[in-house]
Design a protein around this motif. Structure first.
Motif, PDB file in Angstrom:
ATOM      1  N   GLY A  24     -12.452   7.294 -92.832  1.00  0.00           N
ATOM      2  CA  GLY A  24     -12.580   6.314 -93.392  1.00  0.00           C
ATOM      3  C   GLY A  24     -14.556   6.658 -93.372  1.00  0.00           C
ATOM      4  N   ALA A  25     -15.372   5.645 -93.580  1.00  0.00           N
ATOM      5  CA  ALA A  25     -16.839   6.403 -94.254  1.00  0.00           C
ATOM      6  C   ALA A  25     -17.765   6.648 -93.504  1.00  0.00           C
ATOM      7  N   SER A  26     -18.548   6.831 -93.477  1.00  0.00           N
ATOM      8  CA  SER A  26     -19.022   7.149 -91.525  1.00  0.00           C
ATOM      9  C   SER A  26     -19.573   5.539 -90.842  1.00  0.00           C
ATOM     10  N   GLY A  27     -19.351   6.511 -89.763  1.00  0.00           N
ATOM     11  CA  GLY A  27     -19.917   5.134 -89.267  1.00  0.00           C
ATOM     12  C   GLY A  27     -18.411   4.172 -88.626  1.00  0.00           C
ATOM     13  N   CYS A  28     -17.625   4.134 -89.079  1.00  0.00           N
ATOM     14  CA  CYS A  28     -16.994   3.248 -89.506  1.00  0.00           C
ATOM     15  C   CYS A  28     -16.256   3.132 -87.861  1.00  0.00           C
ATOM     16  N   GLY A  29     -16.140   4.325 -86.875  1.00  0.00           N
ATOM     17  CA  GLY A  29     -15.515   3.993 -85.693  1.00  0.00           C
ATOM     18  C   GLY A  29     -14.686   5.088 -85.438  1.00  0.00           C
ATOM     19  N   LYS A  30     -13.904   6.648 -85.768  1.00  0.00           N
ATOM     20  CA  LYS A  30     -13.222   7.748 -86.001  1.00  0.00           C
ATOM     21  C   LYS A  30     -13.617   8.147 -85.355  1.00  0.00           C
ATOM     22  N   SER A  31     -14.757   8.431 -84.641  1.00  0.00           N
ATOM     23  CA  SER A  31     -14.605   9.228 -82.774  1.00  0.00           C
ATOM     24  C   SER A  31     -15.023   7.783 -82.205  1.00  0.00           C
ATOM     25  N   THR A  32     -14.998   6.963 -81.995  1.00  0.00           N
ATOM     26  CA  THR A  32     -14.823   5.753 -81.597  1.00  0.00           C
ATOM     27  C   THR A  32     -13.393   5.639 -80.555  1.00  0.00           C
ATOM     28  N   ILE A  33     -12.571   6.484 -81.825  1.00  0.00           N
ATOM     29  CA  ILE A  33     -10.640   6.315 -80.914  1.00  0.00           C
ATOM     30  C   ILE A  33     -10.958   7.218 -80.295  1.00  0.00           C
ATOM     31  N   TRP A  76     -14.244   7.497 -72.338  1.00  0.00           N
ATOM     32  CA  TRP A  76     -15.333   7.339 -71.622  1.00  0.00           C
ATOM     33  C   TRP A  76     -16.029   5.741 -71.206  1.00  0.00           C
ATOM     34  N   TYR A  77     -15.335   5.135 -72.798  1.00  0.00           N
ATOM     35  CA  TYR A  77     -15.470   3.321 -72.682  1.00  0.00           C
ATOM     36  C   TYR A  77     -13.932   3.119 -72.498  1.00  0.00           C
ATOM     37  N   ASP A  78     -14.048   2.038 -71.765  1.00  0.00           N
ATOM     38  CA  ASP A  78     -12.675   0.941 -71.831  1.00  0.00           C
ATOM     39  C   ASP A  78     -13.153   0.255 -72.925  1.00  0.00           C
ATOM     40  N   ASP A  89     -12.341  16.843 -83.609  1.00  0.00           N
ATOM     41  CA  ASP A  89     -13.681  15.511 -84.489  1.00  0.00           C
ATOM     42  C   ASP A  89     -14.644  16.806 -84.902  1.00  0.00           C
ATOM     43  N   GLU A  90     -14.315  16.501 -86.367  1.00  0.00           N
ATOM     44  CA  GLU A  90     -14.789  17.017 -87.375  1.00  0.00           C
ATOM     45  C   GLU A  90     -15.448  18.871 -87.376  1.00  0.00           C
ATOM     46  N   ALA A  91     -14.237  20.072 -86.733  1.00  0.00           N
ATOM     47  CA  ALA A  91     -14.485  20.969 -85.460  1.00  0.00           C
ATOM     48  C   ALA A  91     -15.060  21.458 -86.741  1.00  0.00           C
ATOM     49  N   HIS A 129     -19.835  -4.981 -83.276  1.00  0.00           N
ATOM     50  CA  HIS A 129     -18.806  -4.709 -83.093  1.00  0.00           C
ATOM     51  C   HIS A 129     -18.348  -4.199 -83.784  1.00  0.00           C
ATOM     52  N   ILE A 130     -17.348  -3.566 -83.190  1.00  0.00           N
ATOM     53  CA  ILE A 130     -17.175  -1.498 -83.385  1.00  0.00           C
ATOM     54  C   ILE A 130     -15.381  -1.766 -84.383  1.00  0.00           C
ATOM     55  N   PHE A 131     -14.940  -2.675 -83.043  1.00  0.00           N
ATOM     56  CA  PHE A 131     -13.185  -3.226 -83.180  1.00  0.00           C
ATOM     57  C   PHE A 131     -13.917  -4.982 -83.077  1.00  0.00           C
ATOM     58  N   ARG A 139     -17.026  -2.678 -78.121  1.00  0.00           N
ATOM     59  CA  ARG A 139     -18.417  -2.856 -78.607  1.00  0.00           C
ATOM     60  C   ARG A 139     -19.066  -2.059 -77.618  1.00  0.00           C
ATOM     61  N   TYR A 140     -20.646  -0.813 -78.507  1.00  0.00           N
ATOM     62  CA  TYR A 140     -20.948  -0.094 -77.073  1.00  0.00           C
ATOM     63  C   TYR A 140     -22.085  -0.597 -76.095  1.00  0.00           C
ATOM     64  N   PRO A 141     -21.659  -0.088 -74.755  1.00  0.00           N
ATOM     65  CA  PRO A 141     -22.814  -0.951 -74.044  1.00  0.00           C
ATOM     66  C   PRO A 141     -24.019  -0.681 -73.809  1.00  0.00           C
ATOM     67  N   ALA A 142     -24.659  -0.066 -74.801  1.00  0.00           N
ATOM     68  CA  ALA A 142     -25.971  -0.089 -75.520  1.00  0.00           C
ATOM     69  C   ALA A 142     -26.395  -1.011 -76.677  1.00  0.00           C
ATOM     70  N   ARG A 143     -25.400  -1.535 -77.139  1.00  0.00           N
ATOM     71  CA  ARG A 143     -25.767  -2.116 -78.182  1.00  0.00           C
ATOM     72  C   ARG A 143     -24.545  -2.914 -78.385  1.00  0.00           C
ATOM     73  N   PRO A 144     -24.961  -4.117 -77.519  1.00  0.00           N
ATOM     74  CA  PRO A 144     -23.837  -5.082 -77.651  1.00  0.00           C
ATOM     75  C   PRO A 144     -23.511  -5.670 -78.998  1.00  0.00           C
ATOM     76  N   ALA A 193     -11.505  14.328 -89.945  1.00  0.00           N
ATOM     77  CA  ALA A 193     -12.572  15.350 -91.025  1.00  0.00           C
ATOM     78  C   ALA A 193     -12.682  14.491 -92.518  1.00  0.00           C
ATOM     79  N   HIS A 194     -14.294  15.521 -92.282  1.00  0.00           N
ATOM     80  CA  HIS A 194     -14.953  14.359 -93.683  1.00  0.00           C
ATOM     81  C   HIS A 194     -14.022  15.082 -95.093  1.00  0.00           C
ATOM     82  N   ARG A 195     -13.371  16.181 -94.816  1.00  0.00           N
ATOM     83  CA  ARG A 195     -13.269  16.492 -96.260  1.00  0.00           C
ATOM     84  C   ARG A 195     -12.489  16.598 -96.291  1.00  0.00           C
TER      85      ARG A 195
HETATM   86  N1  LIG Z   1     -22.735   6.190 -77.809  1.00  0.00           N
HETATM   87  C1  LIG Z   1     -23.090   4.857 -78.564  1.00  0.00           C
HETATM   88  N2  LIG Z   1     -24.440   3.939 -77.750  1.00  0.00           N
HETATM   89  C2  LIG Z   1     -24.538   3.246 -79.372  1.00  0.00           C
HETATM   90  N3  LIG Z   1     -23.843   2.639 -80.624  1.00  0.00           N
HETATM   91  C3  LIG Z   1     -22.789   3.830 -80.714  1.00  0.00           C
HETATM   92  C4  LIG Z   1     -22.444   5.148 -79.929  1.00  0.00           C
HETATM   93  N4  LIG Z   1     -21.500   5.814 -80.230  1.00  0.00           N
HETATM   94  C5  LIG Z   1     -21.480   5.342 -81.919  1.00  0.00           C
HETATM   95  N5  LIG Z   1     -22.253   4.009 -82.321  1.00  0.00           N
HETATM   96  C6  LIG Z   1     -22.241   3.474 -83.305  1.00  0.00           C
HETATM   97  O1  LIG Z   1     -20.265   3.459 -83.296  1.00  0.00           O
HETATM   98  C7  LIG Z   1     -20.397   3.350 -84.756  1.00  0.00           C
HETATM   99  C8  LIG Z   1     -19.590   3.968 -84.817  1.00  0.00           C
HETATM  100  O2  LIG Z   1     -19.493   5.239 -84.361  1.00  0.00           O
HETATM  101  P1  LIG Z   1     -18.645   6.710 -84.321  1.00  0.00           P
HETATM  102  O3  LIG Z   1     -19.535   7.548 -83.919  1.00  0.00           O
HETATM  103  O4  LIG Z   1     -16.995   6.007 -84.265  1.00  0.00           O
HETATM  104  O5  LIG Z   1     -18.555   6.615 -86.255  1.00  0.00           O
HETATM  105  P2  LIG Z   1     -17.950   7.587 -86.529  1.00  0.00           P
HETATM  106  O6  LIG Z   1     -16.727   7.333 -87.490  1.00  0.00           O
HETATM  107  O7  LIG Z   1     -16.891   8.694 -86.254  1.00  0.00           O
HETATM  108  O8  LIG Z   1     -19.091   8.551 -87.876  1.00  0.00           O
HETATM  109  P3  LIG Z   1     -19.455   9.998 -88.855  1.00  0.00           P
HETATM  110  O9  LIG Z   1     -18.148   9.705 -89.775  1.00  0.00           O
HETATM  111  O10 LIG Z   1     -20.407   9.417 -88.810  1.00  0.00           O
HETATM  112  O11 LIG Z   1     -18.523  10.736 -87.479  1.00  0.00           O
HETATM  113  C9  LIG Z   1     -21.203   4.158 -85.379  1.00  0.00           C
HETATM  114  O12 LIG Z   1     -22.092   2.562 -85.955  1.00  0.00           O
HETATM  115  C10 LIG Z   1     -22.931   4.892 -84.319  1.00  0.00           C
HETATM  116  O13 LIG Z   1     -24.063   3.942 -84.975  1.00  0.00           O
END
Ligand SMILES: Nc1ncnc2c1ncn2[C@@H]1O[C@H](COP(=O)(O)OP(=O)(O)OP(=O)(O)O)[C@@H](O)[C@H]1O
Length: 532
Positions: A320-329, A336-338, A451-453, A300-302, A292-297, A484-486
């Motif tokens: 995956g759909a936007s916001g599913c957590g790809k960039s989080t990986i 950047w986070y543990d 990441d979505e270059a 749950h992302i994973f 979970r991101y510390p700013a939004r505890p 990549a979205h495309r």
């Molecule tokens: N620093 C952060 N603090 C709190 N929440 C975050 C942070 N970064 C991302 N999120 C939230 O975490 C969720 C996953 O974000 P992430 O960027 O991993 O999604 P994504 O699959 O890469 O999305 P997209 O394809 O739109 O880039 C999203 O709901 C996003 O709003």
């Protein structure tokens, strides 16, 4: 000037010497500065005022009051008889003028001029000091000045209004006394003493009453003046204490936050020493990751179900759909986070067991927005490697060729020495992104993170950047994780992982996933429809 007394004393005593002395004095006087002459020829009042300004020692030497009196007396002597016939020029008036006016003028010189000089210099220096220390306080005090002026003006008006009347009354009393005393023989022989006594009492009553009224009204003026001064002091003290308190509070909070920052131990500490392998295979994996991101505890992302394996040297696409957590990986791989639970690994080692700088040195990230610095193109590309790394011109040309940007750079008049401007403002988005790819490649990473270059580019620039990415992927030798979205751009990936609800729900090659007819197929169909 000091010469004269010396010369005079040495020649003293003989007639010849005396003549020389007179001659010397005459010459000396002739050469006196114009200033001195002007001073001597001035009216006595101005002379004395200037002496007052020049200072006390000088003023005392010339004994201003005595000189002024003597000049006034000479002036009386010069007047015609008609002057003495006037009622206001009676003996009492003239003698009191001699006694009082000369003294008053002296007071003006010594007191008022000094006071004015003191007030002006205090005002100027006071305002300069307060403006330097606190302009707010200065403005508050300036705002109070009219009240001070009102108080002072009222008191001075009362004092002045009584001054003339009291003087007149005193003159009349003096005149009566002088008349009675001068004519005492006649008065006594006529036994008219009581007439003069009564008249003197009556005349003396007026100055007494005036003095009484002056005392009453003057005390009001004094109270107002002093009161105003005290209120202004109070306002200034109150304002300065408030300012001090807020200053102290600010300083206290600033000190707290500064100490808090100094004492804060980052949960991911770059200074911690850990393993630092010089090279890695580049296998990346996640196991039972919860995050979970510390700013939004609460979000749950994973959820502890996230598993993923990217073999070394392969290209793995995350979709995956936007916001599913790809960039989080990517954020977890870069540390950047543990992760809260489970493990994220590079080459079978938890990423947390590497020193932070070593872990990141094995990876290069190309993000959506390329960040360039106001340096030359070559310097921007070198920026990705440590300062002491040996990088040749050929190395730079090699990565730029791989990033599909060498031809463009060579066409510029200054080539690789061209400055890119603030944030790369002199280049297009596609050019900046290809330079960013070249910079990432120069680090020779075992893991390339894309990441979505291409997502921020127009379709023309996207083609160039995509060609650069394809080129880099085909050249092989590293693990590439691409988002990549495309979906058309990741069709050739060795492994495509479809992420949904915090888990990898499907994985395989493009064709395997199409056959599966699951979420990936739906995403592809949606995109085809969009394109149509
Ligand atoms: N620093 C952060 N603090 C709190 N929440 C975050 C942070 N970064 C991302 N999120 C939230 O975490 C969720 C996953 O974000 P992430 O960027 O991993 O999604 P994504 O699959 O890469 O999305 P997209 O394809 O739109 O880039 C999203 O709901 C996003 O709003």
């Amino acid at each position: 000037m000091a010469k004269l007394p010396r010369i005079v004393s040495s020649l003293e005593g003989t007639g010849l010497e005396r003549r020389r002395e007179i001659e010397q004095e005459r010459r000396w006087k002739a050469t006196k500065t114009p200033f001195y002459k002007v001073l001597m020829e001035m009216k006595p009042e101005w002379y004395l005022i200037s002496l007052g300004v020049l200072g006390n020692p000088l003023k005392q030497r010339v004994n201003d009051t005595r000189r002024l009196r003597s000049r006034m007396f000479k002036a009386f002597m010069k007047q015609d008889v008609a002057f003495y016939d006037k009622e206001e020029n009676n003996i009492g008036a003239l003698t009191s003028m001699l006694a009082l006016d000369a003294k008053n003028v002296n007071e003006i010189i010594s007191k008022i001029v000094g006071d004015i000089t003191g007030v002006i210099s205090t005002c100027i220096s006071g305002f300069v000091i307060t403006f330097v220390y606190s302009w707010i306080l200065s403005l508050i005090i300036i705002g109070c000045v009219p009240f001070l002026a009102i108080g002072a003006a009222y008191q001075s008006k009362i004092d002045m209004s009584f001054e003339d009347e009291t003087k007149k009354a005193s003159i009349q009393t003096g005149e009566l006394a002088s008349e009675a005393i001068k004519t005492i023989r006649t008065v006594a022989s006529l036994t008219k003493q009581d007439y003069f006594e009564k008249k003197y009492d009556k005349t003396g009553l007026r100055p007494h009453k005036l003095a009484q009224r002056k005392a009453y009204l003057g005390s009001i003026g004094f109270a107002l003046n002093q009161g105003m001064t005290m209120y202004v002091y109070a306002a200034a003290f109150y304002a300065s204490v408030r300012l001090m308190i807020s200053g102290i509070a600010k300083a206290k909070y600033a000190a707290f936050s500064a100490f808090e920052l100094l004492e804060r131990q980052p949960s991911i500490d770059p200074s911690l020493e850990s393993i630092e392998p010089t090279s890695v295979q580049g296998e990346v994996s996640c196991e039972k990751v919860a995050f979970r991101y510390p700013a939004r505890p609460d979000v749950h992302i994973f959820n502890g179900d996230f598993d993923f394996m990217g073999l070394a040297g392969k290209t793995i696409a995350l979709v995956g759909a936007s916001g599913c957590g790809k960039s989080t990986i990517i954020a977890l791989l870069e540390r950047w986070y543990d992760s809260l639970e489970g493990s994220v690994r590079l080459d079978e080692q938890n990423v947390q067991s590497y020193s932070l700088s070593n872990l990141r040195s094995h990876m290069s990230l190309v993000g959506q927005e390329p960040i360039l610095f106001d340096l030359s193109i070559a310097e921007n590309i070198r920026f990705g490697v440590p300062n002491n790394a040996k990088i040749t011109e050929d190395d730079i040309i090699k990565v730029c060729t791989a990033a599909n940007i060498h031809r463009f750079i060579s066409s510029l008049p200054k080539g690789y020495d061209t400055r890119v401007g603030d944030k790369g403002s002199q280049l297009s988005g596609g050019q900046k992104q290809r330079i960013a790819i070249a910079r990432a490649l120069l680090r020779n990473p075992r893991v390339l993170l894309l990441d979505e270059a291409t997502s921020a580019l127009d379709s023309e620039s996207e083609k160039f950047v995509q060609a650069a990415i394809d080129n880099v992927i085909q050249s092989g030798g590293r693990t590439t994780i691409t988002i990549a979205h495309r979906l058309s751009t990741i069709q050739n990936a060795d492994l495509i992982c479809v992420i949904d609800q915090g888990r990898v729900v499907e994985q395989g090659t493009h064709w395997e996933l199409l056959k599966l007819d699951g979420l990936y197929n739906t995403l592809v169909r949606e995109q085809s429809l969009n394109i149509n």
